[in-house]
Design an enzyme around this catalytic site. Structure first.
Site, short mmCIF file in Angstrom:
data_model
loop_
_atom_site.label_atom_id
_atom_site.label_comp_id
_atom_site.label_asym_id
_atom_site.label_seq_id
_atom_site.Cartn_x
_atom_site.Cartn_y
_atom_site.Cartn_z
N LYS A 179 0.92 -1.20 0.04
CA LYS A 179 -0.03 -0.02 -0.07
C LYS A 179 1.01 1.38 -0.01
O LYS A 179 0.80 2.09 -0.85
CB LYS A 179 -0.79 -0.20 1.21
CG LYS A 179 -1.71 -1.36 1.25
CD LYS A 179 -2.84 -1.07 2.37
CE LYS A 179 -2.11 -1.27 3.71
NZ LYS A 179 -1.49 -2.49 4.16
N ARG B 182 -10.03 0.97 8.21
CA ARG B 182 -9.80 -0.34 8.62
C ARG B 182 -10.65 -1.15 9.34
O ARG B 182 -10.57 -2.50 9.75
CB ARG B 182 -8.60 -0.28 9.44
CG ARG B 182 -7.12 -1.15 9.07
CD ARG B 182 -5.84 -0.57 10.00
NE ARG B 182 -4.85 -1.30 9.78
CZ ARG B 182 -3.84 -0.95 9.21
NH1 ARG B 182 -3.61 0.20 8.58
NH2 ARG B 182 -2.73 -2.03 9.42
N ARG C 187 11.46 -5.86 4.90
CA ARG C 187 11.41 -4.38 4.76
C ARG C 187 12.60 -3.31 5.56
O ARG C 187 12.68 -3.77 6.81
CB ARG C 187 9.86 -3.56 5.29
CG ARG C 187 9.88 -2.22 5.25
CD ARG C 187 8.55 -1.93 5.40
NE ARG C 187 7.73 -2.45 6.23
CZ ARG C 187 6.35 -2.45 6.30
NH1 ARG C 187 5.67 -1.86 5.53
NH2 ARG C 187 5.71 -3.26 7.35
N ARG D 131 10.97 -1.66 11.18
CA ARG D 131 9.88 -1.18 12.14
C ARG D 131 9.64 -2.44 13.46
O ARG D 131 10.00 -3.73 13.10
CB ARG D 131 8.45 -1.35 11.39
CG ARG D 131 8.12 -0.01 10.98
CD ARG D 131 7.11 -0.02 9.98
NE ARG D 131 5.74 -0.56 10.31
CZ ARG D 131 4.73 -0.82 9.74
NH1 ARG D 131 4.91 -0.02 8.40
NH2 ARG D 131 3.90 -1.43 9.92
N ARG E 284 -0.84 -9.11 12.96
CA ARG E 284 -1.53 -8.30 12.20
C ARG E 284 -2.22 -8.91 11.04
O ARG E 284 -3.17 -8.28 10.67
CB ARG E 284 -0.29 -7.35 11.57
CG ARG E 284 0.31 -6.37 12.42
CD ARG E 284 1.45 -5.81 12.06
NE ARG E 284 1.98 -5.28 10.81
CZ ARG E 284 2.83 -5.00 10.43
NH1 ARG E 284 3.95 -5.53 10.91
NH2 ARG E 284 3.05 -4.40 9.10
#
Ligand code: AP5
Length: 219
Positions: free
Chosen positions: A13, A86, A125, A159, A170
Site C-alpha cells: 500500500k 480499517r 522491509r 519497524r 497483524r
C-alpha cells in the site's frame, strides 16, 4: 479527489501510494505513518496507540477517526488514504465525514495478495527514519547496503512491529476486522478495483495508474 487503498499488511500500500500521489498530485495520508510520527513526538495519541501497534492490534476507532478527519481537512480533501479505513465503523464514519464536506470517494483500490507472500515482504522491509523511503532486502535494495539512497549516510531501520510474531497477529487482525471493509463498499454499490499485488512493483503500479486514469477521466 479521494482515493482509498486497501490491502493486508505488506501488500504494498505504502509503496504504491507514493507513486499514485506523484501521478495525481495528491497528499499521501498513511494512518500508520501518522501514528508512528505521533509516537516519535511522544504525544498523548502516540502513547495511547503504542501498545496496540506493538501487539499488532487495531488502535481504537474513535482515536483513528479523529486523527484522520483532521488530516483529510488539512489535505483539503485531496488525498490517497493508506491504511484507513480499517474497520466498517471507520468506513461509515469516513463516508459521513466526506459527505459533510461535500466530498466523496473517487476510487477504491484493493491490493490482493496471499498471506504467505507478505510475511517475507514485511520481514525484509527497511525504512529511512529521516525521509520515510521504504526498501526491501531483496526486491528493492538501496544502492549502498543498509543506507538510504536519498539521505546519504542515514542508516535504514526495521519497524518494531515487523517481527514474525507481530506480523502473524497483524494478518489475523486484518482477516478478522479489516477484510470486511471491502464488503462494506461493494455492498453499498461502490466499485472496488481488485489488483493482483503478487507481481513486480512496476507492474502493479502500471495497472493501478491505468485504471485510475480511465476511472477519473470518465467522471
Ligand atoms: P500500517 O503502517 O498501516 O501497517 P500495515 O497495514 O500493516 O501495512 P504495512 O505498512 O506493513 O504494509 P504496506 O502494505 O504499506 O506495504 P509496503 O508498501 O511498505 O499500520 C501499522 C499499525 O498501526 C497497525 O498494526 C495498527 O496497530 C495501527 N493502525 C494503522 N492504521 C490504523 C487504522 N486505520 N485503525 C486502527 N489501527 C491502525 O511494502 C512492504 C515491503 O514489501 C517493502 O519492503 C516494499 O519494498 C516491498 N514491496 C512492496 N511491493 C512489492 C512488490 N510488488 N514486490 C516485491 N516487494 C514489494
Amino acid at each position: 479527489m479521494v482515493i482509498v487503498l486497501l490491502g493486508p499488511p505488506g501488500a504494498g500500500k505504502g509503496t504504491q501510494c507514493k507513486r499514485i500521489v506523484d501521478r495525481f498530485k495528491l497528499t499521501h495520508l498513511s494512518s500508520g505513518d501518522i501514528l508512528r510520527s505521533e509516537r516519535t513526538a511522544g504525544t498523548e495519541l502516540g502513547k495511547k496507540a503504542q501498545s496496540f501497534m506493538d501487539a499488532g492490534k487495531l488502535v481504537p476507532d474513535d482515536l483513528i477517526i479523529a486523527m484522520m478527519s483532521g488530516a483529510i481537512t488539512k489535505a483539503k480533501g485531496n488525498c490517497v488514504l493508506d491504511g484507513f479505513p480499517r474497520t466498517v465503523v471507520q468506513a461509515s464514519e469516513l463516508d459521513r465525514e466526506l459527505e459533510r464536506k461535500g466530498n466523496s470517494i473517487d476510487a477504491i483500490v484493493n491490493l490482493v495478495i496471499d498471506d504467505s507472500v507478505v510475511e517475507n515482504r514485511i520481514t525484509g522491509r527497511r525504512s529511512c527514519p529521516a525521509c520515510g523511503a521504504v526498501y526491501h532486502l531483496e526486491s528493492l535494495k538501496p544502492k549502498v547496503d543498509g543506507f538510504c539512497d536519498k539521505c546519504k549516510g542515514q542508516s535504514l531501520t526495521q519497524r518494531v512491529d515487523d517481527t514474525p510474531d507481530v506480523i502473524r497477529e497483524r494478518l489475523k487482525t486484518y482477516h478478522q476486522q479489516t477484510s470486511a471493509v471491502v464488503g462494506y463498499y461493494t455492498g453499498a454499490g461502490g466499485e472496488v478495483l481488485d489488483v493482483d499485488a503478487d507481481r513486480a512493483i512496476d507492474a502493479v503500479t502500471a495497472e493501478i495508474i491505468k485504471n485510475l486514469e480511465s476511472l477519473i477521466l470518465a467522471k
